[in-house]
Design a protein around this motif. Structure first.
Motif, PDB file in Angstrom:
ATOM      1  N   GLU A 184       0.827  -1.203   0.000  1.00  0.00           N
ATOM      2  CA  GLU A 184       0.000   0.000   0.000  1.00  0.00           C
ATOM      3  C   GLU A 184       0.864   1.257   0.000  1.00  0.00           C
ATOM      4  O   GLU A 184       1.962   1.256   0.565  1.00  0.00           O
ATOM      5  CB  GLU A 184      -0.907   0.021   1.241  1.00  0.00           C
ATOM      6  N   PRO A 185       0.371   2.334  -0.621  1.00  0.00           N
ATOM      7  CA  PRO A 185       1.120   3.592  -0.587  1.00  0.00           C
ATOM      8  C   PRO A 185       1.305   4.083   0.843  1.00  0.00           C
ATOM      9  O   PRO A 185       0.479   3.813   1.727  1.00  0.00           O
ATOM     10  CB  PRO A 185       0.242   4.551  -1.396  1.00  0.00           C
ATOM     11  N   GLY A 186       2.387   4.796   1.069  1.00  0.00           N
ATOM     12  CA  GLY A 186       2.648   5.339   2.397  1.00  0.00           C
ATOM     13  C   GLY A 186       3.828   6.281   2.369  1.00  0.00           C
ATOM     14  O   GLY A 186       4.226   6.795   1.310  1.00  0.00           O
ATOM     15  N   TYR A 187       4.402   6.506   3.528  1.00  0.00           N
ATOM     16  CA  TYR A 187       5.556   7.382   3.699  1.00  0.00           C
ATOM     17  C   TYR A 187       6.704   6.502   4.193  1.00  0.00           C
ATOM     18  O   TYR A 187       6.808   6.215   5.392  1.00  0.00           O
ATOM     19  CB  TYR A 187       5.248   8.491   4.707  1.00  0.00           C
ATOM     20  N   TYR A 188       7.555   6.059   3.276  1.00  0.00           N
ATOM     21  CA  TYR A 188       8.554   5.048   3.582  1.00  0.00           C
ATOM     22  C   TYR A 188       9.976   5.607   3.556  1.00  0.00           C
ATOM     23  O   TYR A 188      10.264   6.610   2.898  1.00  0.00           O
ATOM     24  CB  TYR A 188       8.464   3.897   2.578  1.00  0.00           C
ATOM     25  N   LEU A 189      10.862   4.914   4.273  1.00  0.00           N
ATOM     26  CA  LEU A 189      12.297   5.148   4.230  1.00  0.00           C
ATOM     27  C   LEU A 189      12.971   3.821   3.887  1.00  0.00           C
ATOM     28  O   LEU A 189      12.620   2.783   4.449  1.00  0.00           O
ATOM     29  CB  LEU A 189      12.815   5.637   5.590  1.00  0.00           C
ATOM     30  N   THR A 190      13.929   3.854   2.952  1.00  0.00           N
ATOM     31  CA  THR A 190      14.686   2.656   2.599  1.00  0.00           C
ATOM     32  C   THR A 190      16.178   2.932   2.736  1.00  0.00           C
ATOM     33  O   THR A 190      16.677   3.939   2.225  1.00  0.00           O
ATOM     34  CB  THR A 190      14.389   2.217   1.156  1.00  0.00           C
ATOM     35  N   LEU A 191      16.882   2.041   3.438  1.00  0.00           N
ATOM     36  CA  LEU A 191      18.338   2.088   3.540  1.00  0.00           C
ATOM     37  C   LEU A 191      18.897   0.890   2.791  1.00  0.00           C
ATOM     38  O   LEU A 191      18.444  -0.238   2.999  1.00  0.00           O
ATOM     39  CB  LEU A 191      18.794   2.026   5.007  1.00  0.00           C
ATOM     40  N   THR A 192      19.882   1.117   1.926  1.00  0.00           N
ATOM     41  CA  THR A 192      20.494   0.010   1.189  1.00  0.00           C
ATOM     42  C   THR A 192      22.008   0.067   1.322  1.00  0.00           C
ATOM     43  O   THR A 192      22.607   1.149   1.368  1.00  0.00           O
ATOM     44  CB  THR A 192      20.134   0.052  -0.313  1.00  0.00           C
ATOM     45  N   THR A 193      22.627  -1.111   1.369  1.00  0.00           N
ATOM     46  CA  THR A 193      24.082  -1.205   1.403  1.00  0.00           C
ATOM     47  C   THR A 193      24.503  -2.557   0.876  1.00  0.00           C
ATOM     48  O   THR A 193      23.669  -3.437   0.639  1.00  0.00           O
ATOM     49  CB  THR A 193      24.624  -0.986   2.830  1.00  0.00           C
ATOM     50  N   CYS A 194      25.817  -2.742   0.688  1.00  0.00           N
ATOM     51  CA  CYS A 194      26.323  -4.008   0.159  1.00  0.00           C
ATOM     52  C   CYS A 194      26.377  -5.073   1.246  1.00  0.00           C
ATOM     53  O   CYS A 194      26.541  -4.775   2.433  1.00  0.00           O
ATOM     54  CB  CYS A 194      27.718  -3.809  -0.420  1.00  0.00           C
ATOM     55  N   THR A 195      26.257  -6.310   0.839  1.00  0.00           N
ATOM     56  CA  THR A 195      26.379  -7.456   1.732  1.00  0.00           C
ATOM     57  C   THR A 195      26.838  -8.654   0.916  1.00  0.00           C
ATOM     58  O   THR A 195      26.523  -8.732  -0.280  1.00  0.00           O
ATOM     59  CB  THR A 195      25.046  -7.736   2.462  1.00  0.00           C
ATOM     60  N   PRO A 196      27.611  -9.592   1.507  1.00  0.00           N
ATOM     61  CA  PRO A 196      28.197  -9.556   2.840  1.00  0.00           C
ATOM     62  C   PRO A 196      29.284  -8.482   2.947  1.00  0.00           C
ATOM     63  O   PRO A 196      29.632  -7.850   1.940  1.00  0.00           O
ATOM     64  CB  PRO A 196      28.764 -10.959   3.019  1.00  0.00           C
ATOM     65  N   GLU A 197      29.826  -8.309   4.132  1.00  0.00           N
ATOM     66  CA  GLU A 197      30.849  -7.281   4.310  1.00  0.00           C
ATOM     67  C   GLU A 197      32.032  -7.538   3.384  1.00  0.00           C
ATOM     68  O   GLU A 197      32.390  -8.668   3.089  1.00  0.00           O
ATOM     69  CB  GLU A 197      31.312  -7.239   5.771  1.00  0.00           C
ATOM     70  N   PHE A 198      32.637  -6.444   2.929  1.00  0.00           N
ATOM     71  CA  PHE A 198      33.783  -6.464   2.016  1.00  0.00           C
ATOM     72  C   PHE A 198      33.447  -7.139   0.687  1.00  0.00           C
ATOM     73  O   PHE A 198      34.300  -7.735   0.034  1.00  0.00           O
ATOM     74  CB  PHE A 198      34.997  -7.134   2.672  1.00  0.00           C
ATOM     75  N   SER A 199      32.192  -7.050   0.320  1.00  0.00           N
ATOM     76  CA  SER A 199      31.736  -7.587  -0.952  1.00  0.00           C
ATOM     77  C   SER A 199      30.605  -6.715  -1.467  1.00  0.00           C
ATOM     78  O   SER A 199      29.885  -6.094  -0.689  1.00  0.00           O
ATOM     79  CB  SER A 199      31.241  -9.031  -0.777  1.00  0.00           C
ATOM     80  N   SER A 200      30.454  -6.660  -2.789  1.00  0.00           N
ATOM     81  CA  SER A 200      29.334  -5.920  -3.375  1.00  0.00           C
ATOM     82  C   SER A 200      28.411  -6.860  -4.146  1.00  0.00           C
ATOM     83  O   SER A 200      27.685  -6.433  -5.037  1.00  0.00           O
ATOM     84  CB  SER A 200      29.854  -4.814  -4.305  1.00  0.00           C
ATOM     85  N   ARG A 201      28.430  -8.123  -3.789  1.00  0.00           N
ATOM     86  CA  ARG A 201      27.675  -9.130  -4.542  1.00  0.00           C
ATOM     87  C   ARG A 201      26.173  -8.972  -4.365  1.00  0.00           C
ATOM     88  O   ARG A 201      25.406  -9.137  -5.305  1.00  0.00           O
ATOM     89  CB  ARG A 201      28.105 -10.524  -4.101  1.00  0.00           C
TER      90      ARG A 201
END
Length: 252
Positions: A220-237
């Motif tokens: 449903e529509p709303g007011y969202y926040l998304t945080l994204t980062t690489c995983t696992p550590e020391f990898s961008s897979r």
């Protein structure tokens, strides 16, 4: 005898030179590791810290005179509406930004008490202009803080300040604030996705939902926040995703 001794001497010199090359290569690799794991973090954190202080000083300056009213007095902006509480409307109103930030411009401050993070937010997700400076980058085609839709952010998990290194520790109910010149928006962590592909654009859609793990996200529509980062550590897979919902806002 002399010929045999000469061969042994040549082999010894060859082994010595090889050992020196191995030691030199090891030192170079060690310096590269130190640069990536320590120096880039040090430089990026200092840069990010200076930027946060600069934004705070700028915001604390008196605003320029606004347009004059009929009596000649400056017209004051209307206060921001209160956000809905647990018993209020599902989607609280939020003021829209009148102008968009310039590319690579730092314009907000993100704070996550759970992991002790304070970092500037800049427009765009370029490495050189934003992420490698220790900033958190705003996906430019997503909503801004406090707006309906999905305010989506990216940050390094390792090196260059690594602001999102510990976002895997966030739990439902944790508080995240975004401060701008005009207001402070509080989001509350609601869901997470431990792993998805870098191409999974659904996680930053206006109604965020993974295109790969279709059970992860919202409907449903709303007011969202998304945080994204690489995983696992020391990898961008893969990518790690944390979602939150806007729960309050107040004028700054």
């Amino acid at each position: 005898m002399r010929r045999g001794r000469g061969v042994r001497d040549l082999l010894a010199r060859g082994l010595w030179v090889s050992a020196e090359l191995v030691v030199t290569l090891g030192l170079v690799l060690l310096l590269l590791v130190v640069h990536q794991l320590w120096w880039t973090n040090r430089e990026a954190r200092q840069d990010a810290g200076r930027t946060v202080h600069a934004l705070q000083r700028e915001w604390d300056l008196p605003p320029p005179d606004g347009p004059a009213g009929p009596s000649g007095e400056p017209v004051m902006p209307e206060p921001l509406p209160s956000a809905a509480g647990p018993t209020g409307t599902r989607n609280p109103p939020a003021p829209a930004r009148t102008t968009s930030p310039r590319w690579d411009q730092a314009y907000a401050v993100l704070r996550i008490p759970r992991i002790g993070l304070t970092a500037p937010v800049a427009e765009g997700t370029s490495k050189g202009g934003v992420l490698d400076r220790g900033y958190v980058g705003h996906y430019s085609r997503t909503a801004q803080a406090g707006q309906a839709g999905n305010f989506s952010l990216a940050g390094h998990r390792n090196t260059h300040g690594e602001p999102f290194r510990r976002i895997d520790r966030l739990r439902r109910g944790d508080r995240i604030t975004v401060e701008t010149r005009d207001a402070v928006y509080t989001y509350t962590v609601d869901k997470s996705l431990a792993q998805t592909a870098p191409s999974d654009s659904g996680v930053i859609a206006p109604v965020p939902r993974s295109n790969i793990t279709t059970s992860a996200g919202y409907s449903e529509p709303g007011y969202y926040l998304t945080l994204t980062t690489c995983t696992p550590e020391f990898s961008s897979r893969y990518r790690l995703v944390v979602w939150g919902k806007l729960t309050s806002m107040r004028p700054r």
